[in-house]
Design a protein around this motif. Sequence first.
Motif, PDB file in Angstrom:
ATOM      1  N   GLY A  93       7.222   0.757 -11.213  1.00 16.48           N
ATOM      2  CA  GLY A  93       7.999  -0.477 -11.260  1.00 16.48           C
ATOM      3  C   GLY A  93       7.869  -1.367 -10.033  1.00 16.48           C
ATOM      4  N   TYR A  94       7.165  -0.906  -9.014  1.00 19.56           N
ATOM      5  CA  TYR A  94       7.025  -1.725  -7.799  1.00 19.56           C
ATOM      6  C   TYR A  94       6.087  -2.891  -8.070  1.00 19.56           C
ATOM      7  CZ  TYR A  94       6.073  -3.157  -3.015  1.00 19.56           C
ATOM      8  OH  TYR A  94       5.948  -3.889  -1.858  1.00 19.56           O
ATOM      9  N   ARG A  95       6.509  -4.077  -7.649  1.00 20.03           N
ATOM     10  CA  ARG A  95       5.690  -5.277  -7.777  1.00 20.03           C
ATOM     11  C   ARG A  95       5.207  -5.686  -6.394  1.00 20.03           C
ATOM     12  NH1 ARG A  95       5.129  -8.003 -12.748  1.00 20.03           N
ATOM     13  NH2 ARG A  95       6.549  -7.033 -14.212  1.00 20.03           N
ATOM     14  N   ALA A  96       3.920  -5.926  -6.270  1.00 20.17           N
ATOM     15  CA  ALA A  96       3.329  -6.316  -4.991  1.00 20.17           C
ATOM     16  C   ALA A  96       3.978  -7.595  -4.463  1.00 20.17           C
ATOM     17  CB  ALA A  96       1.825  -6.508  -5.148  1.00 20.17           C
ATOM     18  N   ARG A  97       4.079  -7.678  -3.140  1.00 21.36           N
ATOM     19  CA  ARG A  97       4.631  -8.857  -2.469  1.00 21.36           C
ATOM     20  C   ARG A  97       3.485  -9.642  -1.850  1.00 21.36           C
ATOM     21  NH1 ARG A  97       8.080  -5.645  -3.998  1.00 21.36           N
ATOM     22  NH2 ARG A  97      10.304  -5.739  -3.731  1.00 21.36           N
ATOM     23  N   LYS A  98       3.600 -10.938  -1.875  1.00 22.55           N
ATOM     24  CA  LYS A  98       2.631 -11.839  -1.266  1.00 22.55           C
ATOM     25  C   LYS A  98       3.394 -12.774  -0.331  1.00 22.55           C
ATOM     26  CE  LYS A  98      -0.592 -10.267  -4.004  1.00 22.55           C
ATOM     27  NZ  LYS A  98      -1.428  -9.201  -3.530  1.00 22.55           N
ATOM     28  N   VAL A  99       2.785 -13.111   0.799  1.00 25.25           N
ATOM     29  CA  VAL A  99       3.420 -14.008   1.762  1.00 25.25           C
ATOM     30  C   VAL A  99       2.629 -15.309   1.816  1.00 25.25           C
ATOM     31  CG1 VAL A  99       4.023 -14.359   4.190  1.00 25.25           C
ATOM     32  CG2 VAL A  99       4.381 -12.125   3.128  1.00 25.25           C
ATOM     33  N   ALA A 100       3.338 -16.426   1.678  1.00 23.24           N
ATOM     34  CA  ALA A 100       2.718 -17.748   1.718  1.00 23.24           C
ATOM     35  C   ALA A 100       3.349 -18.577   2.831  1.00 23.24           C
ATOM     36  CB  ALA A 100       2.910 -18.450   0.377  1.00 23.24           C
ATOM     37  N   THR A 126       0.598  -5.498 -14.750  1.00 27.93           N
ATOM     38  CA  THR A 126       0.993  -4.176 -14.252  1.00 27.93           C
ATOM     39  C   THR A 126       0.254  -3.073 -15.000  1.00 27.93           C
ATOM     40  OG1 THR A 126       2.812  -3.966 -15.820  1.00 27.93           O
ATOM     41  CG2 THR A 126       3.319  -4.997 -13.706  1.00 27.93           C
ATOM     42  N   ARG A 127       0.267  -1.899 -14.362  1.00 28.80           N
ATOM     43  CA  ARG A 127      -0.248  -0.707 -15.028  1.00 28.80           C
ATOM     44  C   ARG A 127       0.863  -0.170 -15.933  1.00 28.80           C
ATOM     45  NH1 ARG A 127      -1.803  -0.303  -9.730  1.00 28.80           N
ATOM     46  NH2 ARG A 127      -0.269   1.291  -9.233  1.00 28.80           N
ATOM     47  N   LEU A 128       0.607   0.933 -16.585  1.00 27.65           N
ATOM     48  CA  LEU A 128       1.587   1.502 -17.515  1.00 27.65           C
ATOM     49  C   LEU A 128       2.914   1.842 -16.842  1.00 27.65           C
ATOM     50  CD1 LEU A 128      -0.702   3.806 -19.686  1.00 27.65           C
ATOM     51  CD2 LEU A 128       0.301   1.592 -20.293  1.00 27.65           C
ATOM     52  N   ASN A 129       2.879   2.188 -15.544  1.00 30.31           N
ATOM     53  CA  ASN A 129       4.120   2.550 -14.856  1.00 30.31           C
ATOM     54  C   ASN A 129       4.854   1.327 -14.298  1.00 30.31           C
ATOM     55  OD1 ASN A 129       2.611   1.829 -12.616  1.00 30.31           O
ATOM     56  ND2 ASN A 129       2.828   3.789 -11.557  1.00 30.31           N
ATOM     57  N   GLY A 130       4.356   0.109 -14.576  1.00 25.37           N
ATOM     58  CA  GLY A 130       5.026  -1.109 -14.133  1.00 25.37           C
ATOM     59  C   GLY A 130       4.634  -1.555 -12.733  1.00 25.37           C
ATOM     60  N   ASN A 131       3.755  -0.823 -12.097  1.00 25.45           N
ATOM     61  CA  ASN A 131       3.308  -1.152 -10.742  1.00 25.45           C
ATOM     62  C   ASN A 131       2.086  -2.062 -10.832  1.00 25.45           C
ATOM     63  OD1 ASN A 131       1.752  -0.838  -8.216  1.00 25.45           O
ATOM     64  ND2 ASN A 131       3.289   0.684  -7.698  1.00 25.45           N
ATOM     65  N   ASN A 132       1.993  -3.062  -9.944  1.00 25.20           N
ATOM     66  CA  ASN A 132       0.837  -3.958  -9.993  1.00 25.20           C
ATOM     67  C   ASN A 132       0.086  -4.068  -8.654  1.00 25.20           C
ATOM     68  OD1 ASN A 132       2.599  -5.565  -8.548  1.00 25.20           O
ATOM     69  ND2 ASN A 132       2.281  -7.384  -9.785  1.00 25.20           N
ATOM     70  N   VAL A 133       0.215  -3.079  -7.803  1.00 21.16           N
ATOM     71  CA  VAL A 133      -0.505  -3.094  -6.529  1.00 21.16           C
ATOM     72  C   VAL A 133      -1.971  -2.758  -6.787  1.00 21.16           C
ATOM     73  CG1 VAL A 133      -0.723  -2.050  -4.241  1.00 21.16           C
ATOM     74  CG2 VAL A 133       1.547  -2.433  -5.223  1.00 21.16           C
ATOM     75  N   ASN A 134      -2.855  -3.597  -6.280  1.00 23.29           N
ATOM     76  CA  ASN A 134      -4.295  -3.399  -6.415  1.00 23.29           C
ATOM     77  C   ASN A 134      -4.824  -3.047  -5.031  1.00 23.29           C
ATOM     78  OD1 ASN A 134      -7.113  -3.945  -6.303  1.00 23.29           O
ATOM     79  ND2 ASN A 134      -6.944  -5.236  -8.123  1.00 23.29           N
ATOM     80  N   LEU A 135      -5.238  -1.812  -4.827  1.00 17.38           N
ATOM     81  CA  LEU A 135      -5.663  -1.348  -3.514  1.00 17.38           C
ATOM     82  C   LEU A 135      -6.859  -2.138  -2.973  1.00 17.38           C
ATOM     83  CD1 LEU A 135      -5.198   0.572  -1.180  1.00 17.38           C
ATOM     84  CD2 LEU A 135      -6.645   2.237  -2.343  1.00 17.38           C
ATOM     85  N   ASP A 136      -7.818  -2.468  -3.824  1.00 15.24           N
ATOM     86  CA  ASP A 136      -8.976  -3.244  -3.372  1.00 15.24           C
ATOM     87  C   ASP A 136      -8.533  -4.610  -2.848  1.00 15.24           C
ATOM     88  OD1 ASP A 136     -10.699  -1.190  -4.077  1.00 15.24           O
ATOM     89  OD2 ASP A 136     -11.150  -2.064  -6.046  1.00 15.24           O
ATOM     90  N   GLN A 137      -7.672  -5.252  -3.592  1.00 10.17           N
ATOM     91  CA  GLN A 137      -7.172  -6.572  -3.198  1.00 10.17           C
ATOM     92  C   GLN A 137      -6.364  -6.486  -1.899  1.00 10.17           C
ATOM     93  OE1 GLN A 137      -4.241  -8.420  -5.851  1.00 10.17           O
ATOM     94  NE2 GLN A 137      -5.674 -10.149  -6.011  1.00 10.17           N
ATOM     95  N   GLU A 138      -5.541  -5.470  -1.777  1.00  8.00           N
ATOM     96  CA  GLU A 138      -4.719  -5.293  -0.570  1.00  8.00           C
ATOM     97  C   GLU A 138      -5.600  -5.003   0.645  1.00  8.00           C
ATOM     98  OE1 GLU A 138      -1.532  -6.004  -0.440  1.00  8.00           O
ATOM     99  OE2 GLU A 138      -1.434  -6.315  -2.603  1.00  8.00           O
ATOM    100  N   ILE A 169       0.834  -1.206   0.000  1.00  6.76           N
ATOM    101  CA  ILE A 169       0.000   0.000   0.000  1.00  6.76           C
ATOM    102  C   ILE A 169       0.870   1.259   0.000  1.00  6.76           C
ATOM    103  CG2 ILE A 169      -1.672   1.333   1.360  1.00  6.76           C
ATOM    104  CD1 ILE A 169      -2.906  -1.408   2.170  1.00  6.76           C
ATOM    105  N   ALA A 170       1.962   1.226   0.744  1.00  7.02           N
ATOM    106  CA  ALA A 170       2.859   2.387   0.794  1.00  7.02           C
ATOM    107  C   ALA A 170       3.503   2.662  -0.566  1.00  7.02           C
ATOM    108  CB  ALA A 170       3.948   2.170   1.844  1.00  7.02           C
ATOM    109  N   ASN A 171       3.633   1.632  -1.391  1.00 11.52           N
ATOM    110  CA  ASN A 171       4.287   1.784  -2.693  1.00 11.52           C
ATOM    111  C   ASN A 171       3.304   1.754  -3.862  1.00 11.52           C
ATOM    112  OD1 ASN A 171       7.322   1.824  -2.324  1.00 11.52           O
ATOM    113  ND2 ASN A 171       6.705   0.131  -0.974  1.00 11.52           N
ATOM    114  N   ILE A 172       2.050   2.075  -3.588  1.00  6.76           N
ATOM    115  CA  ILE A 172       1.017   1.969  -4.616  1.00  6.76           C
ATOM    116  C   ILE A 172       1.288   2.866  -5.824  1.00  6.76           C
ATOM    117  CG2 ILE A 172      -0.579   3.698  -3.679  1.00  6.76           C
ATOM    118  CD1 ILE A 172      -2.788   1.512  -4.311  1.00  6.76           C
ATOM    119  N   GLU A 173       2.004   3.955  -5.632  1.00  5.95           N
ATOM    120  CA  GLU A 173       2.306   4.866  -6.748  1.00  5.95           C
ATOM    121  C   GLU A 173       3.768   4.796  -7.187  1.00  5.95           C
ATOM    122  OE1 GLU A 173       0.155   6.570  -8.515  1.00  5.95           O
ATOM    123  OE2 GLU A 173      -1.513   5.918  -7.257  1.00  5.95           O
ATOM    124  N   THR A 174       4.535   3.865  -6.657  1.00  4.79           N
ATOM    125  CA  THR A 174       5.952   3.737  -7.007  1.00  4.79           C
ATOM    126  C   THR A 174       6.088   3.031  -8.352  1.00  4.79           C
ATOM    127  OG1 THR A 174       6.528   3.580  -4.669  1.00  4.79           O
ATOM    128  CG2 THR A 174       8.192   2.839  -6.254  1.00  4.79           C
TER     129      THR A 174
END
Length: 115
Positions: A35-42, A71-83, A28-33
């Motif tokens: 190239g940032y790729r969301a992290r998932k913990v398993a 990803t979006r055009l800026n390479g970021n793939n954080v989805n706020l709804d999902q997070e 969430i902190a990197n939602i506008e960064t």
Amino acid sequence: MFDDISSSALRVAVSGLAARQNAIANNIANIETPGYRARKVAFEDALHGAVTRGESPAGVTPTTLTSLEPTRLNGNNVNLDQETLSHIDTTMRYQLTLRALDSKYSMLRDAIKGA
């Protein structure tokens, strides 16, 4: 006494859920960064496997993976709804796990006191 499978599994679950909360906060902190790729913990599958096989869950550690979602055009793939949904789910699981640990330790405390 404190190293039985259920206590160990609960401690691993608390650790894994805490790691997930940290990953969600970073996402969430990197939602506008760019190239940032969301992290998932398993950790659930590994924990379930260890318990099913009768092995000590203490060796299970959370694994942090990079999301492969589009990803979006800026390479970021954080989805706020999902997070947000993941945060709510993880918080509820964390609280339930802490209650289970508290209940287990309360029973031990009562047994020691002789209540």
